[in-house]
Enzyme design. Structure first.
Site, short mmCIF file in Angstrom:
data_model
loop_
_atom_site.label_atom_id
_atom_site.label_comp_id
_atom_site.label_asym_id
_atom_site.label_seq_id
_atom_site.Cartn_x
_atom_site.Cartn_y
_atom_site.Cartn_z
CB CYS A 100 -10.21 28.58 -53.09
SG CYS A 100 -10.31 26.80 -52.97
CD GLU A 101 -16.85 25.68 -54.74
OE1 GLU A 101 -17.06 24.50 -55.05
OE2 GLU A 101 -17.60 26.61 -55.07
CG HIS A 102 -12.29 23.25 -52.97
ND1 HIS A 102 -11.70 23.24 -54.21
CD2 HIS A 102 -13.56 22.79 -53.16
CE1 HIS A 102 -12.55 22.76 -55.10
NE2 HIS A 102 -13.69 22.50 -54.49
CG HIS A 103 -8.30 24.98 -49.22
ND1 HIS A 103 -8.13 24.61 -50.54
CD2 HIS A 103 -8.05 23.86 -48.49
CE1 HIS A 103 -7.80 23.34 -50.61
NE2 HIS A 103 -7.74 22.86 -49.39
CD GLN A 141 -8.64 30.11 -62.95
OE1 GLN A 141 -7.89 30.04 -61.98
NE2 GLN A 141 -8.19 30.25 -64.18
CG HIS A 169 -6.07 29.09 -57.60
ND1 HIS A 169 -7.41 28.87 -57.38
CD2 HIS A 169 -5.96 29.37 -58.93
CE1 HIS A 169 -8.08 28.99 -58.51
NE2 HIS A 169 -7.22 29.29 -59.47
CB CYS A 171 -5.92 27.03 -51.87
SG CYS A 171 -6.33 26.82 -53.61
#
Length: 209
Positions: A100-103, A141, A169, A171
């Site tokens: 995940c590019e956020h976490h 995704q 996920h 995250c």
């Protein structure tokens, strides 16, 4: 200094060139890991952690190897001698992992890819390799699903492409709401799959059969 690379987007639009910062040195990467270890509350110089920065840098080279790969190269060889075959080709249950590019924590799942050939077909393993190219990057995704479909559409010019991605996920399961076992499904359809809902139903039926 910045370098340019091609990237699709979650709307399925044409690829665009995006500026990406030049990579730091291996030593700089390892120092960043040491900093994170210390920030987490541990001692990067203790015996169990002293070699961890080097191991993490090496692991990142594998986990994010997709930045060094080109999906177009994987799909470059097209076989035209298919005996007049024009029906759907489906490769399902392609396992993948991404981050995940956020976490920057993993999401893990399966991809299912189908297309109606036009001028020819590609080796079945190449579709799995395309999934690896895009999944081994920092991702969402939704973007991953669109990039897989766009790459096949651009390389093969098929009569239609269908992609279904399902994943869990970390995250969501390891942090935040901490709900384990929750699956996320995303789809992308082009050509006959996009125009004809019955083709979508046929695709989903074959995936689930």
């Amino acid at each position: 200094m910045y370098v340019l690379f091609n990237q699709g987007n979650a709307d399925g639009a044409a690829k665009k060139q995006v500026a990406r910062p030049q990579r730091p040195t291996r030593e700089e990467a390892e120092q960043a890991v040491r900093t994170l270890i210390a920030w987490a509350g541990d001692d990067p110089d203790r015996e169990g952690l002293v070699d961890t920065p080097a191991r993490v840098a090496k692991a990142y080279g594998e986990l994010f190897g997709g930045y060094d790969q080109d999906a177009n190269e994987q799909l470059a060889r097209v076989f035209e001698e298919v005996g007049g075959y024009k029906d759907m080709i489906l490769v399902r249950d392609i396992p993948f992992f991404s981050h995940c590019e956020h976490h920057m924590v993993p999401f893990i799942g399966k991809a299912h890819i189908a297309y109606y050939p036009n001028a020819g077909v590609v080796g079945l393993s190449k579709l799995a390799r395309v999934v690896d190219v895009f999944s081994r990057r920092l991702q969402t995704q939704e973007n991953l699903t669109a990039q897989i479909a766009d790459a096949i559409e651009e390389a093969l010019k098929p009569r239609g492409v269908a992609v279904l991605v399902e994943a869990e996920h970390q995250c969501m399961s390891m942090r935040g709401v901490q709900k384990q076992g929750v699956s996320t499904l995303t789809t992308q359809f082009t050509g006959v799959f996009d125009r004809d809902p019955t083709e979508q139903v046929r695709f989903m039926t074959m995936v689930r059969s």
